[in-house]
Design a protein around this motif. Structure first.
Motif, PDB file in Angstrom:
ATOM      1  N   ARG A 180       0.843  -1.208   0.000  1.00 24.68           N
ATOM      2  CA  ARG A 180       0.000   0.000   0.000  1.00 24.68           C
ATOM      3  C   ARG A 180       0.874   1.252   0.000  1.00 24.68           C
ATOM      4  O   ARG A 180       0.599   2.217  -0.699  1.00 24.68           O
ATOM      5  N   GLU A 181       1.926   1.210   0.819  1.00 25.63           N
ATOM      6  CA  GLU A 181       2.794   2.373   0.948  1.00 25.63           C
ATOM      7  C   GLU A 181       3.554   2.638  -0.352  1.00 25.63           C
ATOM      8  O   GLU A 181       3.710   3.794  -0.768  1.00 25.63           O
ATOM      9  N   GLU A 182       4.022   1.586  -1.000  1.00 30.04           N
ATOM     10  CA  GLU A 182       4.734   1.751  -2.269  1.00 30.04           C
ATOM     11  C   GLU A 182       3.825   2.318  -3.341  1.00 30.04           C
ATOM     12  O   GLU A 182       4.219   3.227  -4.079  1.00 30.04           O
ATOM     13  N   TYR A 183       2.618   1.785  -3.434  1.00 29.34           N
ATOM     14  CA  TYR A 183       1.698   2.287  -4.453  1.00 29.34           C
ATOM     15  C   TYR A 183       1.381   3.760  -4.202  1.00 29.34           C
ATOM     16  O   TYR A 183       1.394   4.584  -5.123  1.00 29.34           O
ATOM     17  N   ALA A 184       1.088   4.089  -2.958  1.00 29.56           N
ATOM     18  CA  ALA A 184       0.752   5.475  -2.622  1.00 29.56           C
ATOM     19  C   ALA A 184       1.895   6.424  -2.942  1.00 29.56           C
ATOM     20  O   ALA A 184       1.671   7.565  -3.375  1.00 29.56           O
ATOM     21  N   ARG A 185       3.106   5.983  -2.752  1.00 30.06           N
ATOM     22  CA  ARG A 185       4.270   6.835  -2.985  1.00 30.06           C
ATOM     23  C   ARG A 185       4.640   6.921  -4.468  1.00 30.06           C
ATOM     24  O   ARG A 185       4.909   8.010  -4.979  1.00 30.06           O
ATOM     25  N   MET A 186       4.631   5.789  -5.154  1.00 30.18           N
ATOM     26  CA  MET A 186       5.169   5.738  -6.512  1.00 30.18           C
ATOM     27  C   MET A 186       4.123   5.896  -7.609  1.00 30.18           C
ATOM     28  O   MET A 186       4.421   6.437  -8.679  1.00 30.18           O
ATOM     29  N   ILE A 187       2.900   5.434  -7.376  1.00 26.28           N
ATOM     30  CA  ILE A 187       1.916   5.329  -8.453  1.00 26.28           C
ATOM     31  C   ILE A 187       0.761   6.325  -8.312  1.00 26.28           C
ATOM     32  O   ILE A 187       0.344   6.953  -9.288  1.00 26.28           O
ATOM     33  N   THR A 188       0.247   6.474  -7.102  1.00 25.02           N
ATOM     34  CA  THR A 188      -0.937   7.326  -6.905  1.00 25.02           C
ATOM     35  C   THR A 188      -0.790   8.741  -7.467  1.00 25.02           C
ATOM     36  O   THR A 188      -1.730   9.249  -8.099  1.00 25.02           O
TER      37      THR A 188
END
Length: 322
Positions: A180-188
């Motif tokens: 969740r943290e990676e997606y929020a940081r890199m993709i969102t």
């Protein structure tokens, strides 16, 4: 009630005479480009008597990645394509022609991918995943650049081609891909850049939470995305339309039928394999269970291009009987 009013009322959660219906599939060969593509879309929606058209971006899945990008750090050199690039102008022209043909009858939406989907198609699945692990900031730069192009495409589709909105496809939320943290940081950030830009020009944008891999997504990643309507893989995510309406904060919902398009695989689900009686009964049951407010009937994803149009007409007929 005409089709345009029916669909837009559904997206606004206003009263409708009948629940609108929209299905789509990929076109290939001569039907995937130019006037052949325009005719294929128009003939299909009219033959099935659908309430809306979602234009496929067949032929434009792969974002044009320069050959000079050979390793992870090279993504830092990516520059926007700009409004004159054929990747953008040709898609806008496709949309303009289809709007010209059927836009007076029904709403028109165009498929726009979120930046990570674009880079995945353009750069290759394995390569992009390896690169983002090796040089996260370089790939994030590339996502920002692609977001500028996809946002410009969305704007031109709405303002210049006349589309009513975009069908915005987000991917990469699979539980085994990013935390969740990676997606929020890199993709969102790149997801929202495109979507929020599209919202400047239309309030009728649809979010497609794509379950293309068959692996459940972290749906909470997209829960707050600002759209009028949401479409997701009901059967992959094991989240019914009624549950999704609550989960997404009472947004309009599009879907109900199982029909995930996977290349080379047999399509499962009632729409492709059920009898007329079964399909019509299922259609009425979906409507009576969910209610007519804020509902648009469709599929989890793309339906089989070989599907008999009669099967789709059965859904339309049943929807208009309730």
């Amino acid at each position: 009630m005409d089709k345009r009013t029916r669909v837009l009322n559904a997206m606004d959660k206003k009263p409708v005479d009948h629940v609108p219906v929209g299905f789509w599939y990929h076109f290939s060969g001569e039907q995937a480009a130019g006037e052949g593509c325009v005719k294929a879309h128009v003939d299909y929606v009219r033959d099935c008597d659908l309430d809306m058209v979602k234009i496929m971006c067949d032929g434009y899945f792969e974002y044009p990645v320069p050959e000079t990008i050979r390793e992870a750090r090279d993504w830092r050199n990516l520059q926007p394509l700009g409004r004159e690039h054929p990747f953008i102008t040709e898609q806008v022209e496709r949309a303009r022609r289809i709007v010209e043909e059927v836009g007076g009858e029904m709403p028109v939406f165009y498929n726009v991918f979120a930046p990570f989907a674009s880079i995945r198609f353009g750069g290759g699945e394995e390569r992009v995943m390896a690169d983002i692990r090796q040089d996260e900031l370089a790939v994030m730069h590339a996502l920002d650049v692609i977001a500028q192009d996809n946002a410009l495409l969305a704007e031109m589709l709405i303002r210049e081609a006349g589309c009513d909105g975009v069908y915005y496809c987000v991917q990469a939320g699979e539980e085994d891909r990013f935390t969740r943290e990676e997606y929020a940081r890199m993709i969102t950030p790149s997801d929202l850049y495109v979507l929020e830009h599209a919202n400047r020009f239309s309030r009728y944008n649809i979010l497609h939470c794509c379950s293309w891999s068959g692996i459940p997504n972290r749906m909470e990643l997209w829960k707050e995305y600002p759209v009028a309507c949401v479409n997701w893989g009901v059967y992959v995510e094991e989240m019914s339309l009624a549950e999704g309406r609550i989960f997404f904060g009472d947004k309009a919902c599009l879907g109900g039928f199982e029909s995930l398009h996977r290349e080379g695989m047999t399509h499962q689900g009632l729409l492709h394999n059920g009898t007329e009686e079964e399909i019509k009964a299922f259609t009425r049951d979906v409507i009576l269970t969910f209610g007519k407010r804020g509902l648009l009937l469709g599929a989890d994803c793309t339906v089989n291009s070989d599907i008999e149009h009669e099967r789709i007409r059965w859904v339309v007929e049943a929807a208009r009987s309730v």
